[in-house]
Write a protein that holds these residues in place. Structure first.
Motif, mmCIF file in Angstrom:
data_model
loop_
_atom_site.group_PDB
_atom_site.id
_atom_site.type_symbol
_atom_site.label_atom_id
_atom_site.label_comp_id
_atom_site.label_asym_id
_atom_site.label_seq_id
_atom_site.Cartn_x
_atom_site.Cartn_y
_atom_site.Cartn_z
ATOM 1 N N LEU A 1 0.848 -1.181 0.000
ATOM 2 C CA LEU A 1 0.000 0.000 0.000
ATOM 3 C C LEU A 1 0.890 1.239 0.000
ATOM 4 O O LEU A 1 1.749 1.389 0.873
ATOM 5 N N MET A 2 0.698 2.097 -0.996
ATOM 6 C CA MET A 2 1.419 3.365 -1.054
ATOM 7 C C MET A 2 0.510 4.467 -0.532
ATOM 8 O O MET A 2 -0.652 4.572 -0.945
ATOM 9 N N ILE A 3 1.028 5.287 0.393
ATOM 10 C CA ILE A 3 0.255 6.381 0.977
ATOM 11 C C ILE A 3 0.816 7.705 0.463
ATOM 12 O O ILE A 3 2.010 7.970 0.560
ATOM 13 N N GLU A 4 -0.073 8.513 -0.092
ATOM 14 C CA GLU A 4 0.260 9.854 -0.550
ATOM 15 C C GLU A 4 -0.364 10.835 0.447
ATOM 16 O O GLU A 4 -1.567 10.795 0.683
ATOM 17 N N TYR A 5 0.445 11.709 1.047
ATOM 18 C CA TYR A 5 -0.104 12.544 2.115
ATOM 19 C C TYR A 5 0.516 13.943 2.121
ATOM 20 O O TYR A 5 1.618 14.171 1.619
ATOM 21 N N ARG A 6 -0.231 14.866 2.698
ATOM 22 C CA ARG A 6 0.249 16.234 2.924
ATOM 23 C C ARG A 6 -0.584 16.848 4.030
ATOM 24 O O ARG A 6 -1.600 16.286 4.451
ATOM 25 N N ASP A 7 -0.145 17.991 4.523
ATOM 26 C CA ASP A 7 -0.918 18.694 5.542
ATOM 27 C C ASP A 7 -0.871 20.192 5.269
ATOM 28 O O ASP A 7 0.064 20.700 4.648
ATOM 29 N N VAL A 8 -1.908 20.883 5.707
ATOM 30 C CA VAL A 8 -2.036 22.324 5.555
ATOM 31 C C VAL A 8 -2.347 22.907 6.925
ATOM 32 O O VAL A 8 -3.279 22.436 7.607
ATOM 33 N N THR A 9 -1.585 23.901 7.345
ATOM 34 C CA THR A 9 -1.787 24.517 8.652
ATOM 35 C C THR A 9 -2.254 25.951 8.498
ATOM 36 O O THR A 9 -1.548 26.786 7.931
ATOM 37 N N LEU A 10 -3.459 26.211 8.978
ATOM 38 C CA LEU A 10 -4.036 27.557 9.002
ATOM 39 C C LEU A 10 -4.753 27.735 10.346
ATOM 40 O O LEU A 10 -5.973 27.775 10.432
ATOM 41 N N GLY A 11 -3.960 27.846 11.402
ATOM 42 C CA GLY A 11 -4.541 27.845 12.735
ATOM 43 C C GLY A 11 -4.724 26.421 13.213
ATOM 44 O O GLY A 11 -4.192 26.005 14.233
ATOM 45 N N GLU A 12 -5.521 25.629 12.472
ATOM 46 C CA GLU A 12 -5.616 24.193 12.683
ATOM 47 C C GLU A 12 -4.822 23.499 11.574
ATOM 48 O O GLU A 12 -4.463 24.112 10.579
ATOM 49 N N THR A 13 -4.553 22.229 11.773
ATOM 50 C CA THR A 13 -3.827 21.447 10.761
ATOM 51 C C THR A 13 -4.778 20.440 10.136
ATOM 52 O O THR A 13 -5.432 19.666 10.845
ATOM 53 N N THR A 14 -4.860 20.462 8.800
ATOM 54 C CA THR A 14 -5.686 19.513 8.065
ATOM 55 C C THR A 14 -4.777 18.537 7.331
ATOM 56 O O THR A 14 -3.833 18.946 6.646
ATOM 57 N N TYR A 15 -5.064 17.253 7.475
ATOM 58 C CA TYR A 15 -4.271 16.200 6.854
ATOM 59 C C TYR A 15 -5.066 15.572 5.707
ATOM 60 O O TYR A 15 -6.271 15.349 5.817
ATOM 61 N N PHE A 16 -4.354 15.293 4.604
ATOM 62 C CA PHE A 16 -4.960 14.692 3.422
ATOM 63 C C PHE A 16 -4.186 13.414 3.075
ATOM 64 O O PHE A 16 -2.945 13.424 3.060
ATOM 65 N N TYR A 17 -4.915 12.352 2.764
ATOM 66 C CA TYR A 17 -4.281 11.074 2.423
ATOM 67 C C TYR A 17 -4.979 10.434 1.218
ATOM 68 O O TYR A 17 -6.211 10.395 1.160
ATOM 69 N N ASN A 18 -4.184 9.959 0.277
ATOM 70 C CA ASN A 18 -4.667 9.122 -0.813
ATOM 71 C C ASN A 18 -3.932 7.790 -0.734
ATOM 72 O O ASN A 18 -2.775 7.728 -0.282
ATOM 73 N N PHE A 19 -4.575 6.732 -1.215
ATOM 74 C CA PHE A 19 -3.996 5.394 -1.099
ATOM 75 C C PHE A 19 -3.927 4.725 -2.474
ATOM 76 O O PHE A 19 -4.863 4.823 -3.266
ATOM 77 N N TYR A 20 -2.806 4.038 -2.715
ATOM 78 C CA TYR A 20 -2.586 3.316 -3.964
ATOM 79 C C TYR A 20 -2.142 1.901 -3.626
ATOM 80 O O TYR A 20 -1.268 1.695 -2.779
ATOM 81 N N LYS A 21 -2.739 0.918 -4.294
ATOM 82 C CA LYS A 21 -2.257 -0.448 -4.130
ATOM 83 C C LYS A 21 -1.242 -0.739 -5.217
ATOM 84 O O LYS A 21 -1.377 -0.303 -6.368
#
Length: 269
Positions: free
Chosen positions: A93-113
């Motif tokens: 499983l490959m995980i593609e991820y990033r985060d954005v911080t604007l006061g709070e932190t939002t995390y984003f994840y996509n998954f590839y088999k």
């Protein structure tokens, strides 16, 4: 056929192949960190080689702005990647991820088999996004820690469970593995509690069957898995219950141990 025509044919094959893969959800994983920057550069170089006079101007007018815009997109999106290997040696499983911080932190994840780590298929409708506040969790630990990517649990060869900061997330590498909903589980629980006999449900590749003995006034659930290996081996349990605090459906009073985490209360989304 001249060398220039051969190069043009190969270029068209490459572009059509990449387009077809993109439309079907497949990607060359080594291209993911830079997007299609490398194919774009190859296109400009080959076309320049084929016809220098024509493509010098076109490369300046179209190619350079395209590279600039593409570079900005990569800069602002800026995904990182990590790979989770399967103990079953079948796929990863490959995980593609990033985060954005604007006061709070939002995390984003996509998954590839992926089977060999070269070509991966996007697992559609399984992307994850959640927001946390600094006082809630130590955001400096990063996106991998937020997902729980360092300690995943392979429920089966096609299911990976992450214990994220926002609860459990099950990722399904095979579409058939996710053919269950929390509504179906709730209905199964009601049938078990009403002493139905022979009702079945399959959760994470494991079959559960309600049993009731009217003479003894006893009910239980048969657990049928592929033998005695795996997170929940073949056995008998008393019931399935919702545990709001832990965020799971729990399989309780089982032959081999008291309880098992069975399935997230939120369908893993």
């Amino acid at each position: 056929m001249t060398k220039a025509k051969w190069l043009l044919v190969l270029l068209c094959v490459m572009n059509l192949g990449l387009a077809a893969m993109h439309l079907s959800g497949y990607f060359f994983l080594f291209l993911k960190p830079t997007g299609y920057l490398i194919p774009l550069v190859i296109n400009i170089i080959v076309l320049f080689f084929i016809n220098k006079k024509l493509w010098v101007g076109l490369g300046l007018v179209v190619g350079i702005p395209a590279l600039f815009i593409h570079g900005l997109m990569i800069l602002f999106m800026e995904y990182d990647y990590t790979k989770i290997d399967s103990p079953y040696d079948s796929q990863s499983l490959m995980i593609e991820y990033r985060d954005v911080t604007l006061g709070e932190t939002t995390y984003f994840y996509n998954f590839y088999k992926t089977r060999f780590g070269v070509i991966g298929k996007l697992l559609e409708n399984q992307s994850v996004e959640f927001m946390v506040r600094g006082p809630e969790y130590p955001v400096e630990e990063g996106a991998e820690a937020a997902l729980g990517a360092h300690n995943p649990t392979w429920i089966s060869k096609d299911i990976v469970r992450f214990n994220s900061w926002k609860g459990a997330k099950d990722v399904y590498l095979a579409s058939s593995s996710s053919a269950v909903s929390t509504k179906e589980i709730d209905n199964f629980i009601l049938k078990a509690e009403s002493n139905s006999d022979g009702e079945t449900i399959t959760i994470n590749g494991i079959e559960f069957i309600t049993r009731y003995n009217p003479k003894a006034g006893q009910r239980w659930i048969d657990v049928l898995s592929d033998g005695d290996e795996g997170p929940i081996p073949r056995q008998q349990c008393s019931r399935i219950v919702r545990n709001e605090e832990r965020g799971y459906y729990m399989l309780e009073e089982c032959t081999h141990q008291w309880e098992y985490e069975l399935y997230p209360l939120t369908d893993g989304q």
